[in-house]
Design an enzyme around this catalytic site. Structure first.
Site, PDB file in Angstrom:
ATOM      1  N   GLY A  11      62.924  36.142  34.086  1.00  0.00           N
ATOM      2  CA  GLY A  11      62.362  36.424  32.758  1.00  0.00           C
ATOM      3  C   GLY A  11      63.432  36.430  31.697  1.00  0.00           C
ATOM      4  N   ALA A  12      64.290  35.399  31.720  1.00  0.00           N
ATOM      5  CA  ALA A  12      65.447  35.384  30.812  1.00  0.00           C
ATOM      6  C   ALA A  12      65.211  34.523  29.580  1.00  0.00           C
ATOM      7  CB  ALA A  12      66.689  34.905  31.563  1.00  0.00           C
ATOM      8  N   SER A  13      63.996  34.046  29.390  1.00  0.00           N
ATOM      9  CA  SER A  13      63.717  33.192  28.230  1.00  0.00           C
ATOM     10  C   SER A  13      63.538  34.002  26.952  1.00  0.00           C
ATOM     11  CB  SER A  13      62.463  32.349  28.491  1.00  0.00           C
ATOM     12  OG  SER A  13      61.426  33.162  29.019  1.00  0.00           O
ATOM     13  N   ARG A  14      63.213  35.296  27.106  1.00  0.00           N
ATOM     14  CA  ARG A  14      62.933  36.127  25.924  1.00  0.00           C
ATOM     15  C   ARG A  14      63.370  37.570  26.184  1.00  0.00           C
ATOM     16  NH1 ARG A  14      57.490  36.901  25.374  1.00  0.00           N
ATOM     17  NH2 ARG A  14      56.849  35.826  27.272  1.00  0.00           N
ATOM     18  N   VAL A  63      57.427  34.559  39.361  1.00  0.00           N
ATOM     19  CA  VAL A  63      58.020  35.498  40.328  1.00  0.00           C
ATOM     20  C   VAL A  63      56.962  36.151  41.226  1.00  0.00           C
ATOM     21  CG1 VAL A  63      60.062  36.003  38.906  1.00  0.00           C
ATOM     22  CG2 VAL A  63      58.029  37.481  38.739  1.00  0.00           C
ATOM     23  N   ASN A  89      64.146  41.171  36.170  1.00  0.00           N
ATOM     24  CA  ASN A  89      63.700  41.638  34.847  1.00  0.00           C
ATOM     25  C   ASN A  89      62.282  41.211  34.502  1.00  0.00           C
ATOM     26  OD1 ASN A  89      64.116  42.224  31.756  1.00  0.00           O
ATOM     27  ND2 ASN A  89      63.551  40.065  31.899  1.00  0.00           N
ATOM     28  N   TYR A 154      50.884  49.110  35.519  1.00  0.00           N
ATOM     29  CA  TYR A 154      52.274  49.002  35.044  1.00  0.00           C
ATOM     30  C   TYR A 154      53.090  50.197  35.541  1.00  0.00           C
ATOM     31  CZ  TYR A 154      56.139  48.212  31.771  1.00  0.00           C
ATOM     32  OH  TYR A 154      57.379  47.983  31.216  1.00  0.00           O
ATOM     33  N   ALA A 156      52.425  52.213  38.042  1.00  0.00           N
ATOM     34  CA  ALA A 156      52.569  52.160  39.500  1.00  0.00           C
ATOM     35  C   ALA A 156      53.665  51.173  39.890  1.00  0.00           C
ATOM     36  CB  ALA A 156      51.239  51.772  40.140  1.00  0.00           C
ATOM     37  N   ILE A 187      61.665  49.082  23.584  1.00  0.00           N
ATOM     38  CA  ILE A 187      62.665  48.083  23.210  1.00  0.00           C
ATOM     39  C   ILE A 187      62.001  47.048  22.304  1.00  0.00           C
ATOM     40  CG2 ILE A 187      64.477  46.568  24.115  1.00  0.00           C
ATOM     41  CD1 ILE A 187      64.512  49.490  25.275  1.00  0.00           C
TER      42      ILE A 187
END
Ligand code: NAP
Length: 245
Positions: A11-14, A63, A89, A154, A156, A187
Protein backbone atom coordinates in the site's frame (compact mmCIF):
# COMPACT_ATOMS: atom_id res chain seq x y z
CA UNK A 1 21.66 4.39 7.43
CA UNK A 2 19.82 1.92 5.16
CA UNK A 3 22.32 1.75 2.29
CA UNK A 4 22.27 -1.69 0.67
CA UNK A 5 18.93 -2.62 2.26
CA UNK A 6 15.87 -3.76 0.33
CA UNK A 7 12.42 -2.72 1.54
CA UNK A 8 9.02 -4.05 0.50
CA UNK A 9 6.15 -1.72 1.44
CA UNK A 10 2.52 -2.70 0.85
CA UNK A 11 0.00 0.00 0.00
CA UNK A 12 2.82 2.38 -0.87
CA UNK A 13 1.05 4.29 -3.64
CA UNK A 14 -0.61 6.73 -1.22
CA UNK A 15 -0.80 7.95 2.35
CA UNK A 16 1.25 6.41 5.13
CA UNK A 17 2.74 3.68 2.92
CA UNK A 18 3.93 6.23 0.40
CA UNK A 19 5.56 8.33 3.15
CA UNK A 20 7.30 5.25 4.58
CA UNK A 21 8.57 4.09 1.16
CA UNK A 22 9.96 7.56 0.41
CA UNK A 23 11.59 7.88 3.86
CA UNK A 24 13.26 4.45 3.70
CA UNK A 25 14.54 5.26 0.21
CA UNK A 26 15.84 8.67 1.33
CA UNK A 27 17.80 6.80 3.99
CA UNK A 28 19.33 4.54 1.35
CA UNK A 29 17.02 1.56 0.79
CA UNK A 30 15.89 0.25 -2.58
CA UNK A 31 12.14 -0.21 -2.54
CA UNK A 32 9.31 -2.27 -4.03
CA UNK A 33 6.12 -0.20 -4.02
CA UNK A 34 2.99 -2.33 -3.82
CA UNK A 35 -0.44 -0.99 -4.83
CA UNK A 36 -3.76 -2.54 -5.79
CA UNK A 37 -5.49 -0.17 -8.24
CA UNK A 38 -3.87 3.23 -8.36
CA UNK A 39 -1.02 2.70 -10.83
CA UNK A 40 -0.64 6.41 -11.57
CA UNK A 41 0.08 7.18 -7.91
CA UNK A 42 2.46 4.23 -7.63
CA UNK A 43 4.37 5.48 -10.68
CA UNK A 44 4.67 8.94 -9.09
CA UNK A 45 6.18 7.39 -5.93
CA UNK A 46 8.56 5.37 -8.11
CA UNK A 47 9.71 8.52 -9.94
CA UNK A 48 10.19 10.39 -6.66
CA UNK A 49 12.35 7.59 -5.23
CA UNK A 50 14.38 7.22 -8.42
CA UNK A 51 15.01 10.98 -8.40
CA UNK A 52 17.22 10.60 -5.35
CA UNK A 53 19.18 7.73 -6.80
CA UNK A 54 17.53 4.62 -5.34
CA UNK A 55 16.12 1.65 -7.20
CA UNK A 56 12.32 1.50 -7.12
CA UNK A 57 9.85 -0.91 -8.67
CA UNK A 58 6.07 -0.93 -8.59
CA UNK A 59 4.05 -4.14 -8.30
CA UNK A 60 0.25 -4.49 -8.41
CA UNK A 61 -1.07 -7.09 -6.04
CA UNK A 62 -4.12 -7.49 -3.83
CA UNK A 63 -2.72 -8.33 -0.40
CA UNK A 64 -5.94 -10.22 0.38
CA UNK A 65 -4.92 -12.87 -2.19
CA UNK A 66 -2.15 -15.23 -1.18
CA UNK A 67 -1.18 -16.22 -4.71
CA UNK A 68 -0.69 -12.55 -5.59
CA UNK A 69 1.50 -12.08 -2.50
CA UNK A 70 3.61 -15.04 -3.64
CA UNK A 71 4.13 -13.22 -6.94
CA UNK A 72 5.04 -10.01 -5.05
CA UNK A 73 7.72 -11.78 -3.01
CA UNK A 74 9.09 -13.59 -6.09
CA UNK A 75 9.22 -10.27 -7.96
CA UNK A 76 11.12 -8.56 -5.13
CA UNK A 77 13.68 -11.35 -4.87
CA UNK A 78 14.08 -11.46 -8.65
CA UNK A 79 14.63 -7.70 -8.98
CA UNK A 80 16.55 -6.88 -5.79
CA UNK A 81 17.86 -10.25 -4.53
CA UNK A 82 16.58 -10.16 -0.92
CA UNK A 83 14.14 -8.56 1.52
CA UNK A 84 15.61 -6.76 4.56
CA UNK A 85 12.56 -4.71 5.54
CA UNK A 86 8.88 -5.59 5.24
CA UNK A 87 6.23 -2.97 5.99
CA UNK A 88 2.69 -4.38 6.13
CA UNK A 89 0.80 -1.15 5.60
CA UNK A 90 -1.98 -1.82 3.05
CA UNK A 91 -5.35 -1.48 4.72
CA UNK A 92 -8.99 -0.61 4.27
CA UNK A 93 -11.83 0.43 6.58
CA UNK A 94 -15.61 -0.10 6.44
CA UNK A 95 -18.04 1.37 8.95
CA UNK A 96 -21.47 -0.03 9.76
CA UNK A 97 -23.73 -0.88 12.68
CA UNK A 98 -23.78 -4.40 14.09
CA UNK A 99 -27.08 -5.11 12.34
CA UNK A 100 -26.04 -3.39 9.12
CA UNK A 101 -22.57 -4.83 8.57
CA UNK A 102 -22.50 -7.02 5.47
CA UNK A 103 -20.47 -10.21 4.99
CA UNK A 104 -18.08 -8.42 2.66
CA UNK A 105 -17.69 -5.40 4.96
CA UNK A 106 -16.49 -7.90 7.55
CA UNK A 107 -14.45 -10.30 5.46
CA UNK A 108 -12.84 -7.85 3.00
CA UNK A 109 -11.36 -5.89 5.90
CA UNK A 110 -10.17 -8.99 7.79
CA UNK A 111 -8.72 -10.54 4.62
CA UNK A 112 -6.87 -7.35 3.65
CA UNK A 113 -5.68 -6.01 7.00
CA UNK A 114 -5.05 -9.21 8.98
CA UNK A 115 -4.85 -12.30 6.78
CA UNK A 116 -2.86 -10.39 4.17
CA UNK A 117 -0.31 -9.42 6.81
CA UNK A 118 -0.11 -13.02 8.10
CA UNK A 119 0.40 -14.43 4.61
CA UNK A 120 3.08 -11.92 3.68
CA UNK A 121 4.97 -12.45 6.95
CA UNK A 122 4.82 -16.21 6.35
CA UNK A 123 6.18 -15.78 2.81
CA UNK A 124 8.94 -13.32 3.74
CA UNK A 125 10.10 -14.92 7.03
CA UNK A 126 12.03 -17.80 5.37
CA UNK A 127 14.14 -15.27 3.43
CA UNK A 128 14.89 -13.26 6.57
CA UNK A 129 15.62 -16.38 8.64
CA UNK A 130 18.06 -17.55 5.97
CA UNK A 131 19.97 -14.26 6.08
CA UNK A 132 19.66 -14.09 9.90
CA UNK A 133 18.42 -10.51 9.82
CA UNK A 134 15.35 -8.45 9.08
CA UNK A 135 12.85 -5.84 10.19
CA UNK A 136 9.09 -6.18 9.98
CA UNK A 137 6.81 -3.22 10.73
CA UNK A 138 3.07 -3.86 10.81
CA UNK A 139 0.61 -0.98 10.72
CA UNK A 140 -2.08 -1.41 13.37
CA UNK A 141 -4.30 1.47 14.50
CA UNK A 142 -5.44 3.49 17.47
CA UNK A 143 -8.71 1.60 16.90
CA UNK A 144 -6.98 -1.41 18.49
CA UNK A 145 -6.61 0.63 21.69
CA UNK A 146 -9.51 3.10 21.79
CA UNK A 147 -13.10 2.43 20.72
CA UNK A 148 -13.95 3.70 17.24
CA UNK A 149 -17.72 3.57 16.60
CA UNK A 150 -19.07 1.23 13.89
CA UNK A 151 -15.59 -0.09 13.05
CA UNK A 152 -16.24 -3.75 13.94
CA UNK A 153 -14.18 -5.42 11.24
CA UNK A 154 -11.48 -2.73 11.23
CA UNK A 155 -11.01 -2.82 15.00
CA UNK A 156 -10.93 -6.63 15.02
CA UNK A 157 -8.33 -6.63 12.25
CA UNK A 158 -6.09 -4.01 13.87
CA UNK A 159 -6.26 -5.58 17.34
CA UNK A 160 -5.34 -8.80 15.55
CA UNK A 161 -2.32 -7.09 13.98
CA UNK A 162 -1.11 -5.94 17.41
CA UNK A 163 -1.59 -9.37 19.00
CA UNK A 164 -0.02 -11.18 16.03
CA UNK A 165 2.99 -8.84 16.24
CA UNK A 166 3.69 -9.95 19.84
CA UNK A 167 3.74 -13.61 18.84
CA UNK A 168 5.81 -13.14 15.70
CA UNK A 169 8.17 -10.74 17.44
CA UNK A 170 9.03 -13.22 20.17
CA UNK A 171 9.48 -16.08 17.70
CA UNK A 172 11.71 -14.28 15.21
CA UNK A 173 13.97 -12.26 17.54
CA UNK A 174 16.05 -15.45 17.92
CA UNK A 175 16.80 -15.09 14.22
CA UNK A 176 17.86 -11.46 14.63
CA UNK A 177 14.58 -10.29 13.07
CA UNK A 178 12.74 -7.42 14.78
CA UNK A 179 8.96 -7.37 14.45
CA UNK A 180 6.98 -4.41 15.77
CA UNK A 181 3.82 -2.49 14.96
CA UNK A 182 2.73 1.13 14.82
CA UNK A 183 -0.71 2.26 15.96
CA UNK A 184 -1.37 5.62 14.31
CA UNK A 185 -4.07 7.93 15.59
CA UNK A 186 -5.67 10.15 12.96
CA UNK A 187 -3.34 10.74 10.04
CA UNK A 188 -3.90 13.12 7.14
CA UNK A 189 -4.46 10.71 4.22
CA UNK A 190 -7.35 9.74 1.94
CA UNK A 191 -8.55 7.40 4.72
CA UNK A 192 -9.30 10.46 6.86
CA UNK A 193 -12.14 11.28 4.42
CA UNK A 194 -13.98 8.16 5.63
CA UNK A 195 -14.58 9.93 8.98
CA UNK A 196 -16.64 12.61 7.19
CA UNK A 197 -18.07 15.34 9.43
CA UNK A 198 -16.88 13.49 12.56
CA UNK A 199 -13.27 14.47 11.75
CA UNK A 200 -13.54 17.99 13.17
CA UNK A 201 -14.98 16.71 16.46
CA UNK A 202 -12.11 14.22 16.75
CA UNK A 203 -9.58 17.01 16.18
CA UNK A 204 -10.93 18.87 19.21
CA UNK A 205 -10.34 15.72 21.30
CA UNK A 206 -6.68 15.38 20.27
CA UNK A 207 -4.49 16.95 22.98
CA UNK A 208 -2.04 18.01 20.26
CA UNK A 209 -4.98 19.87 18.60
CA UNK A 210 -4.03 18.67 15.14
CA UNK A 211 -3.97 15.53 13.06
CA UNK A 212 -0.69 13.78 12.25
CA UNK A 213 1.26 14.01 8.99
CA UNK A 214 2.04 10.72 7.25
CA UNK A 215 5.71 11.74 7.33
CA UNK A 216 5.68 11.65 11.16
CA UNK A 217 4.55 8.02 11.03
CA UNK A 218 7.29 7.36 8.48
CA UNK A 219 9.94 8.69 10.91
CA UNK A 220 8.76 6.15 13.51
CA UNK A 221 8.79 3.36 10.94
CA UNK A 222 12.34 4.34 10.01
CA UNK A 223 13.38 4.17 13.67
CA UNK A 224 11.98 0.62 13.86
CA UNK A 225 13.91 -0.31 10.70
CA UNK A 226 17.27 0.68 12.15
CA UNK A 227 19.58 -1.49 14.22
CA UNK A 228 19.42 0.96 17.14
CA UNK A 229 15.85 -0.23 17.85
CA UNK A 230 16.77 -3.93 17.88
CA UNK A 231 15.87 -4.50 21.55
CA UNK A 232 12.25 -3.46 20.93
CA UNK A 233 10.36 -6.72 20.38
CA UNK A 234 6.72 -7.31 19.49
CA UNK A 235 5.55 -3.87 20.57
CA UNK A 236 2.79 -1.72 19.14
CA UNK A 237 3.86 1.90 19.40
CA UNK A 238 1.09 4.48 19.51
CA UNK A 239 1.53 7.78 17.63
CA UNK A 240 -1.63 9.77 18.23
CA UNK A 241 -0.97 13.26 19.67
CA UNK A 242 -2.31 11.98 23.00
CA UNK A 243 -5.77 10.95 21.75
CA UNK A 244 -5.65 7.55 23.48
CA UNK A 245 -4.87 9.02 26.91
P1 NAP B 1 -4.96 5.24 2.22
O1 NAP B 1 -4.50 6.65 2.05
O2 NAP B 1 -6.38 4.88 1.98
O3 NAP B 1 -4.01 4.31 1.30
C1 NAP B 1 -4.22 2.94 1.31
C2 NAP B 1 -3.08 2.26 0.57
O4 NAP B 1 -3.29 0.84 0.66
C3 NAP B 1 -3.07 2.59 -0.91
O5 NAP B 1 -1.73 2.57 -1.34
C4 NAP B 1 -3.85 1.43 -1.52
O6 NAP B 1 -3.49 1.17 -2.88
C5 NAP B 1 -3.41 0.30 -0.65
N1 NAP B 1 -4.32 -0.83 -0.60
C6 NAP B 1 -5.62 -0.85 -0.20
N2 NAP B 1 -6.13 -2.10 -0.32
C7 NAP B 1 -5.13 -2.87 -0.80
C8 NAP B 1 -5.04 -4.24 -1.16
N3 NAP B 1 -6.07 -5.07 -1.05
N4 NAP B 1 -3.85 -4.69 -1.64
C9 NAP B 1 -2.80 -3.86 -1.78
N5 NAP B 1 -2.82 -2.56 -1.47
C10 NAP B 1 -3.99 -2.07 -1.00
O7 NAP B 1 -4.65 4.69 3.69
P2 NAP B 1 -3.68 5.27 4.84
O8 NAP B 1 -4.47 6.21 5.65
O9 NAP B 1 -2.38 5.67 4.28
O10 NAP B 1 -3.54 3.94 5.73
C11 NAP B 1 -2.41 3.09 5.65
C12 NAP B 1 -2.47 2.12 6.81
O11 NAP B 1 -2.50 2.86 8.03
C13 NAP B 1 -3.72 1.25 6.82
O12 NAP B 1 -3.38 -0.03 7.28
C14 NAP B 1 -4.62 1.95 7.81
O13 NAP B 1 -5.53 1.08 8.41
C15 NAP B 1 -3.60 2.46 8.81
N6 NAP B 1 -4.07 3.58 9.62
C16 NAP B 1 -4.44 4.76 9.03
C17 NAP B 1 -4.89 5.80 9.85
C18 NAP B 1 -5.30 7.14 9.29
O14 NAP B 1 -5.81 7.97 10.07
N7 NAP B 1 -5.09 7.43 8.02
C19 NAP B 1 -4.97 5.62 11.23
C20 NAP B 1 -4.60 4.40 11.78
C21 NAP B 1 -4.14 3.39 10.95
P3 NAP B 1 -4.20 1.96 -4.12
O15 NAP B 1 -3.63 3.34 -4.12
O16 NAP B 1 -3.81 1.17 -5.32
O17 NAP B 1 -5.67 1.95 -3.85
Amino acid sequence: MLEGKVALVTGASRGIGRAIAVKLAKEGADVVINYVSNEESALRVQEEIKSFGRKAYIFRCDVAKREELEALVDFTIEKLGKIDILVNNAGIVRYNTITGMTDSEWSDVLNTNLTGMFNLCQLVAPHMIKQNSGKIVNISSLAAVKMLPASYSYTASKAGVAAFTKVLGTELIANNISVNAIAPGIIITDMLDTLGDAAEAYKQQVPAKRFCEAEEVAELAYFLCQDISRYIVGQTIVIDGGLSL
